[in-house]
Design a protein around this motif. Structure first.
Motif, mmCIF file in Angstrom:
data_model
loop_
_atom_site.group_PDB
_atom_site.id
_atom_site.type_symbol
_atom_site.label_atom_id
_atom_site.label_comp_id
_atom_site.label_asym_id
_atom_site.label_seq_id
_atom_site.Cartn_x
_atom_site.Cartn_y
_atom_site.Cartn_z
ATOM 1 N N THR A 169 0.790 -1.235 0.022
ATOM 2 C CA THR A 169 0.169 0.091 -0.073
ATOM 3 C C THR A 169 0.859 1.303 -0.054
ATOM 4 O O THR A 169 0.566 2.433 -0.693
ATOM 5 N N LEU A 199 2.355 1.901 -3.637
ATOM 6 C CA LEU A 199 1.162 2.161 -4.465
ATOM 7 C C LEU A 199 0.648 3.503 -4.064
ATOM 8 O O LEU A 199 0.274 4.419 -4.848
ATOM 9 N N ALA A 200 0.598 3.963 -2.849
ATOM 10 C CA ALA A 200 0.120 5.511 -2.436
ATOM 11 C C ALA A 200 1.186 6.289 -3.208
ATOM 12 O O ALA A 200 0.639 7.634 -3.411
ATOM 13 N N VAL A 207 0.456 6.544 -6.940
ATOM 14 C CA VAL A 207 -0.950 7.067 -7.131
ATOM 15 C C VAL A 207 -1.001 8.714 -6.782
ATOM 16 O O VAL A 207 -1.484 9.346 -7.762
ATOM 17 N N HIS A 238 -8.652 9.215 -8.779
ATOM 18 C CA HIS A 238 -7.519 8.528 -8.036
ATOM 19 C C HIS A 238 -7.886 8.130 -6.587
ATOM 20 O O HIS A 238 -7.441 7.276 -5.968
ATOM 21 N N SER A 291 -9.357 3.703 -5.887
ATOM 22 C CA SER A 291 -9.002 3.036 -4.677
ATOM 23 C C SER A 291 -10.107 2.691 -3.749
ATOM 24 O O SER A 291 -9.737 1.418 -3.280
ATOM 25 N N VAL A 333 -11.830 -0.494 -5.097
ATOM 26 C CA VAL A 333 -10.996 -1.760 -5.217
ATOM 27 C C VAL A 333 -10.954 -2.207 -3.604
ATOM 28 O O VAL A 333 -11.158 -3.498 -3.434
ATOM 29 N N GLN A 365 -5.086 -1.306 0.557
ATOM 30 C CA GLN A 365 -4.710 -0.208 -0.535
ATOM 31 C C GLN A 365 -5.629 1.011 -0.574
ATOM 32 O O GLN A 365 -5.506 1.951 -1.215
ATOM 33 N N SER A 366 -6.897 0.902 -0.119
ATOM 34 C CA SER A 366 -7.838 2.076 -0.049
ATOM 35 C C SER A 366 -7.018 3.088 0.693
ATOM 36 O O SER A 366 -7.611 4.484 0.298
ATOM 37 N N ALA A 379 -4.499 4.447 -0.273
ATOM 38 C CA ALA A 379 -3.905 5.086 -1.275
ATOM 39 C C ALA A 379 -4.879 6.149 -1.742
ATOM 40 O O ALA A 379 -4.628 7.546 -2.052
ATOM 41 N N GLY A 380 -5.975 5.974 -1.940
ATOM 42 C CA GLY A 380 -7.029 7.121 -2.180
ATOM 43 C C GLY A 380 -7.208 7.892 -0.901
ATOM 44 O O GLY A 380 -7.669 9.322 -1.485
#
Length: 486
Positions: free
Chosen positions: A330, A333-334, A337, A350, A354, A357, A383-384, A386-387
């Motif tokens: 994460t 990924l963050a 993103v 963006h 996230s 997902v 990974q939430s 990241a948004g």
């Protein structure tokens, strides 16, 4: 002779004044020299601001180590019953909510984050250590409340600090790097807790979970002392040797160009009380606060991540080790993103892709108890964040000025969103395990609602940008000015 010299000085001053009008970068030696100076300034800033990531790692470790301590006897030793453990988690956010806005207002007033943030950090490190000596529920409840009370200063203060140095198109990446401290703490904290809980049981007659609070609290105090000499103050208040006068002027010029007016000028005009009132009556602030609160409930799995990992059937040590990879993934990924969001100037997709997902991860966890599938679902849930990082940048972008209002707005949104953590602490009762289907259903609903609120906010910013276009067209302005990022 004196008259001739005076005339020459006047002519030279007039020439410089004309050059400054023709070339706004003349005081920095021209545009090319300014680019080199700006590059050097950003490098210096990034190096010094990097300690914020370390502080945030410790901030979250000190906040969330109760989840790891629970696996090694905290509940039994403190004689906790029913929802008392959930109350220990939620009470922290009560103190956290109370103190955020006053802390940021005070920080904007004194202009010394290099002292304000480390002093608060030393206090919360001490509170963490005191948690390790508690003997019952009431003692733990008090230390957790005051831990949240002083921890409240850090995150909104750090967001405000970086917003005083970086332009809007630089904020997303820097916010992401800062928030990676939160994400990494979930991975690093689990690994650290695994080592301490595995090797310190019975040392000097204390349980391993108590050593967890002793060691991590002491580490926090040490880093806080170092931060006093590393953290920068604001551009207008910093007097440190690391920054030349020319670099300081450039830092202030960058903020003027980005927002259309100088931060310090508007601070004096607005005042701190006015900034509070401006933030409170701006519906954009409240809309973002409610959207973030909804998503925070969806992210409440974070505090129970070791418990959710334990549903796969492994022992305490392996369970803690398995918590690390989803958050390492994460954090990476963050970073990408947020960087892409900055480069494209786009926020909404963006954020919401996230979140969507993450909803898929919740659905998988509801549908199966298969070990591999549930572990994949943990990656998708994690990974939430990241948004969520991009959403924080969107808050700062959407309240650009004056800084007194921005300071309150950032703190207000972050403080209000912690109500989601208070509610989220009760979303994962033990009797809903090991499937936790009801808990995941709540997370799906709240994350879906956050997506809807972000979409409405996007439409509103499009409307505001259209009005700005029309105003400039009516005034005959050819060069496009400030626009909200959507």
């Amino acid at each position: 002779m004196r008259s001739s010299t005076s005339l020459e000085e006047k002519i030279e001053a007039d020439v410089k004044s004309t050059d400054a009008r023709d070339d706004p970068d003349a005081e920095f030696g021209g545009s090319e020299a300014r680019k080199r100076l700006e590059k050097r300034l950003l490098l210096k800033l990034d190096l010094r601001m990097s300690i914020l990531v370390v502080i945030y790692i410790l901030n979250y470790i000190d906040r969330n180590n109760a989840g790891a301590a629970r696996l090694r006897g905290l509940e039994a030793d403190l004689h906790l019953q029913g929802q008392q453990f959930a109350t220990l988690l939620s009470i922290l956010y009560v103190g956290y909510i109370i103190m955020q806005i006053p802390s940021n207002m005070f920080l904007n007033l004194v202009g010394k984050p290099s002292l304000h943030l480390p002093i608060c950090m030393m206090i919360w490190g001490t509170m963490s250590i005191l948690t390790g000596i508690t003997k019952n529920f009431v003692g733990a409840l008090l230390t957790r409340f005051f831990l949240g009370f002083v921890e409240a200063a850090f995150f909104p203060g750090a967001l405000f600090l970086i917003s005083k140095w970086y332009k809007r198109n630089e904020l997303g990446l820097r916010t992401a790097i800062l928030y990676c401290g939160n994400i990494i703490s979930n991975a690093f904290g689990s690994l650290l807790a695994s080592g301490i809980l595995d090797g310190m049981q019975g040392k000097l007659g204390d349980a391993a979970w108590r050593w967890l609070f002793f060691i991590e609290g002491s580490l926090t105090i040490f880093v806080a002392f170092c931060a006093i000499f590393i953290l920068p103050d604001f551009p207008a208040t910093t007097r440190a040797r690391w920054l030349s006068e020319e670099e300081r002027r450039l830092a202030m010029r960058r903020m003027e160009e980005d927002a259309g007016i100088g931060d310090e000028a508007e601070t004096e005009v607005g005042g701190h009380t006015t900034g509070l009132w401006m933030a409170v009556k701006d519906w954009k602030v409240w809309w973002l606060a409610f959207a973030m609160t909804s998503q925070v409930v969806a992210l409440s799995f974070n505090a129970y991540f070791p418990t959710l990992s334990a549903t796969m059937g492994f022992g305490p040590t392996v369970t803690l080790l398995l918590c690390a990879p989803p958050f390492v993934f994460t954090a990476i990924l963050a970073f990408f993103v947020s960087r892409h969001s900055d480069k494209t100037g786009e926020r909404f997709y963006h954020i919401t892709i996230s979140f969507f997902v993450g909803i898929i991860g919740f659905i998988i966890a509801i549908c199966t108890m298969n070990t591999a599938a549930r572990y994949i679902s943990l990656f998708l849930m994690a990974q939430s964040y990241a948004g969520f990082v991009v959403l924080y940048a969107w808050v700062s972008n959407s309240i650009p000025r004056p800084p007194s209002k921005r300071a309150v707005a950032v703190a207000l949104v972050n403080a209000f969103s912690q109500l989601g953590n208070v509610a989220g602490s009760y979303v994962w009762p033990t009797n809903w395990g090991p499937t936790y289907r009801n808990s995941y259903a709540i997370c799906i609903a709240t994350s879906g609602w956050a997506i809807v609120m972000c979409y409405v906010f996007k439409l509103h910013l499009h409307y505001l940008n259209k009005k700005l276009d029309e105003e400039e067209a009516n005034r005959g302005v050819k060069e496009k000015g400030f626009r909200y990022l959507v």
